[in-house]
Motif scaffolding. Sequence first.
Motif, PDB file in Angstrom:
ATOM      1  N   TYR A 130       2.906  16.901   8.765  1.00 37.32           N
ATOM      2  CA  TYR A 130       3.686  17.054   7.530  1.00 37.32           C
ATOM      3  C   TYR A 130       3.649  18.534   7.153  1.00 37.32           C
ATOM      4  O   TYR A 130       2.608  19.019   6.692  1.00 37.32           O
ATOM      5  CB  TYR A 130       3.060  16.256   6.392  1.00 37.32           C
ATOM      6  N   ASP A 157      14.470  14.337  -0.444  1.00 36.33           N
ATOM      7  CA  ASP A 157      13.625  14.589  -1.607  1.00 36.33           C
ATOM      8  C   ASP A 157      12.500  15.470  -1.087  1.00 36.33           C
ATOM      9  O   ASP A 157      11.760  15.059  -0.191  1.00 36.33           O
ATOM     10  CB  ASP A 157      13.113  13.219  -2.095  1.00 36.33           C
ATOM     11  N   THR A 188       9.711  16.218  -1.928  1.00 40.23           N
ATOM     12  CA  THR A 188       8.315  15.769  -2.006  1.00 40.23           C
ATOM     13  C   THR A 188       8.019  14.616  -1.032  1.00 40.23           C
ATOM     14  O   THR A 188       6.885  14.187  -0.922  1.00 40.23           O
ATOM     15  CB  THR A 188       7.957  15.287  -3.433  1.00 40.23           C
ATOM     16  N   GLN A 189       9.045  14.100  -0.361  1.00 39.86           N
ATOM     17  CA  GLN A 189       8.811  12.915   0.489  1.00 39.86           C
ATOM     18  C   GLN A 189       8.358  13.286   1.907  1.00 39.86           C
ATOM     19  O   GLN A 189       9.180  13.618   2.759  1.00 39.86           O
ATOM     20  CB  GLN A 189      10.059  12.018   0.559  1.00 39.86           C
ATOM     21  N   ALA A 209      -2.839  13.671   0.200  1.00 37.82           N
ATOM     22  CA  ALA A 209      -1.382  13.466   0.196  1.00 37.82           C
ATOM     23  C   ALA A 209      -0.986  12.009   0.334  1.00 37.82           C
ATOM     24  O   ALA A 209       0.118  11.621  -0.053  1.00 37.82           O
ATOM     25  CB  ALA A 209      -0.764  14.274   1.338  1.00 37.82           C
ATOM     26  N   GLN A 248      -0.937   8.207  -0.671  1.00 36.54           N
ATOM     27  CA  GLN A 248      -1.073   7.493  -1.953  1.00 36.54           C
ATOM     28  C   GLN A 248      -0.740   6.021  -1.769  1.00 36.54           C
ATOM     29  O   GLN A 248       0.151   5.679  -0.997  1.00 36.54           O
ATOM     30  CB  GLN A 248      -0.103   8.078  -2.985  1.00 36.54           C
ATOM     31  N   TRP A 299       0.435   5.611  -8.756  1.00 36.81           N
ATOM     32  CA  TRP A 299       0.040   5.951  -7.379  1.00 36.81           C
ATOM     33  C   TRP A 299      -1.402   6.437  -7.362  1.00 36.81           C
ATOM     34  O   TRP A 299      -1.777   7.316  -8.145  1.00 36.81           O
ATOM     35  CB  TRP A 299       0.975   7.013  -6.807  1.00 36.81           C
ATOM     36  N   THR A 352      -4.359   8.224  -5.198  1.00 34.31           N
ATOM     37  CA  THR A 352      -4.536   9.105  -4.041  1.00 34.31           C
ATOM     38  C   THR A 352      -5.669   8.595  -3.151  1.00 34.31           C
ATOM     39  O   THR A 352      -6.649   8.041  -3.645  1.00 34.31           O
ATOM     40  CB  THR A 352      -4.830  10.532  -4.543  1.00 34.31           C
ATOM     41  N   ARG A 396       2.702   5.782   0.466  1.00 36.93           N
ATOM     42  CA  ARG A 396       3.636   6.881   0.745  1.00 36.93           C
ATOM     43  C   ARG A 396       2.828   8.157   0.989  1.00 36.93           C
ATOM     44  O   ARG A 396       1.621   8.197   0.723  1.00 36.93           O
ATOM     45  CB  ARG A 396       4.590   7.088  -0.445  1.00 36.93           C
ATOM     46  N   ILE A 426       2.934  12.387   0.250  1.00 35.06           N
ATOM     47  CA  ILE A 426       3.563  13.494  -0.472  1.00 35.06           C
ATOM     48  C   ILE A 426       3.516  14.748   0.413  1.00 35.06           C
ATOM     49  O   ILE A 426       2.524  14.980   1.103  1.00 35.06           O
ATOM     50  CB  ILE A 426       2.757  13.752  -1.780  1.00 35.06           C
ATOM     51  N   THR A 427       4.566  15.532   0.374  1.00 35.69           N
ATOM     52  CA  THR A 427       4.607  16.793   1.124  1.00 35.69           C
ATOM     53  C   THR A 427       3.450  17.703   0.689  1.00 35.69           C
ATOM     54  O   THR A 427       3.174  17.799  -0.515  1.00 35.69           O
ATOM     55  CB  THR A 427       5.954  17.499   0.813  1.00 35.69           C
ATOM     56  N   ARG A 438       1.168  20.639  -0.659  1.00 34.57           N
ATOM     57  CA  ARG A 438       1.426  21.706  -1.635  1.00 34.57           C
ATOM     58  C   ARG A 438       1.584  23.046  -0.931  1.00 34.57           C
ATOM     59  O   ARG A 438       0.928  23.289   0.083  1.00 34.57           O
ATOM     60  CB  ARG A 438       0.243  21.819  -2.597  1.00 34.57           C
TER      61      ARG A 438
END
Length: 385
Positions: free
Chosen positions: A189, A211, A213-214, A236, A238, A248, A250, A280, A282-283, A285
């Motif tokens: 990722y 999106d 952040t996906q 990342a 969740q 969500w 973590t 899911r 998350i991308t 940071r």
Amino acid sequence: MPGTKSLPVIDLNLALSEDTKPKLVEDLRRALTEVGFFYVINPPIENFPQLINGVKEQAFKFFHDLPADEKDKIEMINSKHFLGYTRLGNEVTSNKVDIREQIDLATELPAPKIASHDEIWKNIEGPNLWPNQELLPDFRPTIENYLEKVYQFSQWFSELVREALQLPEGAFSKYFKPRQQCKMKLIKYPEYKDAESRLDLLPENEGVPLDETQGCGPHRDSDFLTYLFQATAHEALQVQDIYHSGEWITVPPIENSLVVNVGQTLEYLTKGVCHATIHRVITPRNGSGDRLSIPVFQTIDVNCYKSQLKDIPQELLDLRDKRDKEIKGEAIGYQFSVADDTSEDVRPVGWTVFQNRLKSHRNVAAKWYPKEYKDTMKQIGVFLA
Ligand SMILES: O=C(O)CCC(=O)C(=O)O
Ligand SMILES: [Fe+2]
């Protein structure tokens, strides 16, 4: 996961003594039925820390050292078995593009013999596309060894699951065949700023929203159980707490652990007693670097017909009903691109797995299975020309 904000940690060392095993079985029962997502530590896998480090090293080499044209040679589009490399932007979950790249691998099997068109779904099993051996000589042996070790562990662990659910001996054996195929992925990722210029959306994915952040959209796995090694320190992953308005939670990496989660197959077989939890990614940071993760998916024999277990204790069915009453309706309003496999199906399990692959890897589907692809997309309301 009523009342919890972190996931259970199951210590498998408790299996070593008859004094501690009952606690393990009880912890596992709760984790499977209340949460569906948990860590295991101290798995009985020889040299486990070295094993996961070895696979992490090969994943790094694959993503960072292997030239792009070598990755292109083993792209999944070249495999009718949905194995091989998927570049950024070529995968869709929950009807949005995932910002990740990956290689799908599996227990090495020959291409199946297809007797008639009705059996086309059997192509979900077959040989891997391996990266150039001269450039990554240790890749294949490391992956094959890892798959074998996790496979053996999964057999052992399924027995513990059977005990935790108070099912009779052999209750799961009809679902597994010798040399049962396991699947795995090495996933990278990237941070969005690194991904943006490389996102190479396919014509099949045009119009699919993006999106930033996906990393991977909300979904439930379709397998029996998943064993995930989070290979970098990112927080990342969740899971959705459907008992608390869908917030969500973590899943931070814990050193030398595997994250285990229930897939829709186990959920179905146990009449929903085990819970396939929505999750899911998350991308990462900005500034945190690439996240690497390595799931192994324990699947059941693709030829078997889904039949639910007959001997589930009433006490567990009652617990399931009590738990399901607590689910807050608004929390589960997601549209999943993964089929909700909960109906009695006249087709073998492999057919559902095949359809899930068609939805996730649309370019591969359009090339190899145009008719099945069109029909499957129609079922989720996407009409193709
Ligand atoms: O990357 C992760 O941590 C999870 C990936 C995942 O859920 C999947 O590939 O099914
Ligand atoms: Fe997943």
